[in-house]
Scaffold this active site. Structure first.
Site, PDB file in Angstrom:
ATOM      1  N   GLY A 141       8.373  -7.857 -10.780  1.00 52.72           N
ATOM      2  CA  GLY A 141       9.373  -6.527  -9.777  1.00 52.72           C
ATOM      3  C   GLY A 141      10.010  -5.596 -10.300  1.00 52.72           C
TER       4      GLY A 141
ATOM      5  CG  ASN B 200       8.087  -0.371  -7.482  1.00 53.66           C
ATOM      6  OD1 ASN B 200       7.660   0.459  -7.579  1.00 53.66           O
ATOM      7  ND2 ASN B 200       6.670  -1.822  -7.442  1.00 53.66           N
TER       8      ASN B 200
ATOM      9  CG  MET C 175       2.338 -11.204  -2.971  1.00 53.73           C
ATOM     10  SD  MET C 175       1.723  -9.991  -2.559  1.00 53.73           S
ATOM     11  CE  MET C 175       0.425 -11.129  -2.224  1.00 53.73           C
TER      12      MET C 175
ATOM     13  CB  ILE D  35       3.123 -12.446   6.520  1.00 55.24           C
ATOM     14  CG1 ILE D  35       0.748 -12.455   5.944  1.00 55.24           C
ATOM     15  CG2 ILE D  35       2.541 -11.931   7.705  1.00 55.24           C
ATOM     16  CD1 ILE D  35      -0.090 -13.155   6.809  1.00 55.24           C
TER      17      ILE D  35
ATOM     18  CG  ASN E  76       5.275  -2.374   2.265  1.00 56.02           C
ATOM     19  OD1 ASN E  76       5.174  -2.190   0.765  1.00 56.02           O
ATOM     20  ND2 ASN E  76       3.714  -1.805   1.900  1.00 56.02           N
TER      21      ASN E  76
ATOM     22  CG  HIS F 251      -0.571   0.136  -0.001  1.00 56.46           C
ATOM     23  ND1 HIS F 251      -0.540  -1.210  -0.043  1.00 56.46           N
ATOM     24  CD2 HIS F 251      -1.526   0.941   0.108  1.00 56.46           C
ATOM     25  CE1 HIS F 251      -2.477  -1.036  -0.340  1.00 56.46           C
ATOM     26  NE2 HIS F 251      -2.435   0.030  -0.184  1.00 56.46           N
TER      27      HIS F 251
ATOM     28  CB  ALA G 145       3.442   7.146  -7.784  1.00 55.77           C
ATOM     29  CD  GLU G 146       3.506   0.790  -6.973  1.00 56.46           C
ATOM     30  OE1 GLU G 146       3.772  -0.212  -6.764  1.00 56.46           O
ATOM     31  OE2 GLU G 146       1.861   0.338  -7.454  1.00 56.46           O
TER      32      GLU G 146
HETATM   33  C1  GRF Z   1       3.224  -2.545  -6.683  1.00 58.04           C
HETATM   34  O1  GRF Z   1       1.968  -2.308  -6.856  1.00 58.04           O
HETATM   35  C2  GRF Z   1       3.828  -2.456  -5.150  1.00 58.04           C
HETATM   36  O2  GRF Z   1       2.480  -1.400  -4.937  1.00 58.04           O
HETATM   37  C3  GRF Z   1       2.749  -3.468  -4.469  1.00 58.04           C
HETATM   38  O3  GRF Z   1       2.837  -4.747  -5.117  1.00 58.04           O
HETATM   39  C4  GRF Z   1       3.366  -3.712  -6.593  1.00 58.04           C
HETATM   40  C5  GRF Z   1       4.281  -4.638  -6.699  1.00 58.04           C
HETATM   41  O4  GRF Z   1       4.601  -4.596  -8.110  1.00 58.04           O
HETATM   42  N1  GRF Z   1       3.328  -3.829  -2.851  1.00 58.04           N
HETATM   43  P1  GRF Z   1       6.613  -5.209  -9.121  1.00 58.04           P
HETATM   44  O5  GRF Z   1       6.421  -7.093  -8.336  1.00 58.04           O
HETATM   45  O6  GRF Z   1       7.439  -4.086  -8.400  1.00 58.04           O
HETATM   46  O7  GRF Z   1       6.507  -5.304 -10.624  1.00 58.04           O
END
Ligand code: GRF
Length: 208
Positions: free
Chosen positions: A12, A14, A91, A93, A108, A110, A180-181
């Site tokens: 988590g 993000n 994770m 679907i 989403n 990525h 980035a994320e």
């Molecule tokens: C991240 O790399 C995101 O881009 C991908 O899954 C990962 C999740 O990481 N979709 P976190 O649980 O947010 O640390």
């Protein structure tokens, strides 16, 4: 205020970036109303609880059919009055039925520059392993709307990250997250909540 649901399956980080952005007043026009995890005990749930955000756990295999699971998911989203769904490392679907119901209301993150290193099988460290194997000098992250094509929906924001010569999948994953994320996900959510995103012919237009 738009209500946001963040769907998670793991650490988590993000989600944490979204929580921190919200605390800093950087999610304009929206608030995280609930965090939904695909399994119990994941650290993302603890992050949500610490921030005082309600949590739900929906485990796919506890529902006999996809339809039952869909109904549970939709029921939860409706109970919280959710306007925007954010998949942040989720994770499980999501069925086409749910995707269609939330067209242009589900995003989403990525960890690559789509259309590189994306689609079926490209998740977690695999994405970064593939980037290193190809020898790309630049990778990054993409936030996009979710449609029926895996990682194929309209692109909202992208940010590039340099690949270093001595990178491992782990060091590259970390840099992509940090540079980035964790930046573009809160930015995209805030743009959405301010009503600044329009989808036209599968392209996202961002109002100034
Ligand atoms: C991240 O790399 C995101 O881009 C991908 O899954 C990962 C999740 O990481 N979709 P976190 O649980 O947010 O640390």
């Amino acid at each position: 205020m738009l209500k946001i649901a963040v769907l998670v399956s793991g650490g988590g980080t993000n989600l944490q970036a979204l929580i921190d952005a919200q605390k800093a007043g950087q999610i304009v026009g929206g608030e995280i109303a609930c965090v939904i995890a695909s399994k119990p005990g994941v650290y993302a749930l603890e992050r949500a609880s610490k921030a005082g955000i309600p949590t739900e756990v929906l485990v796919r295999k506890e529902y006999p059919t996809m339809e039952d699971y869909d109904n549970a998911l939709i029921g939860t989203l409706e109970r919280y009055g959710i306007d925007l769904i954010v998949l942040a490392g989720f994770m499980t679907i999501i069925s086409d039925h749910v995707i269609r119901k939330y067209t242009n209301r589900m995003i989403n993150i990525h960890p690559s520059l789509i259309p590189s290193f994306c689609g079926e099988g490209f998740y977690g460290l695999r994405v970064h392993e593939a980037a290193l194997q190809k020898g790309v000098k630049v990778t990054g992250a993409t936030v996009h709307f979710v449609n029926e094509i895996c990682d194929g929906g309209p692109i909202i924001l992208q940010k590039a990250v340099a690949v270093e010569q001595d990178d491992t999948p782990e060091t590259l994953q970390r840099r992509v997250m940090e540079q980035a994320e964790w930046k573009i996900l809160p930015q995209a959510v805030s743009l959405y909540c301010q009503g600044k995103l329009t989808v036209k012919d599968d392209h996202v237009l961002i109002a100034k």
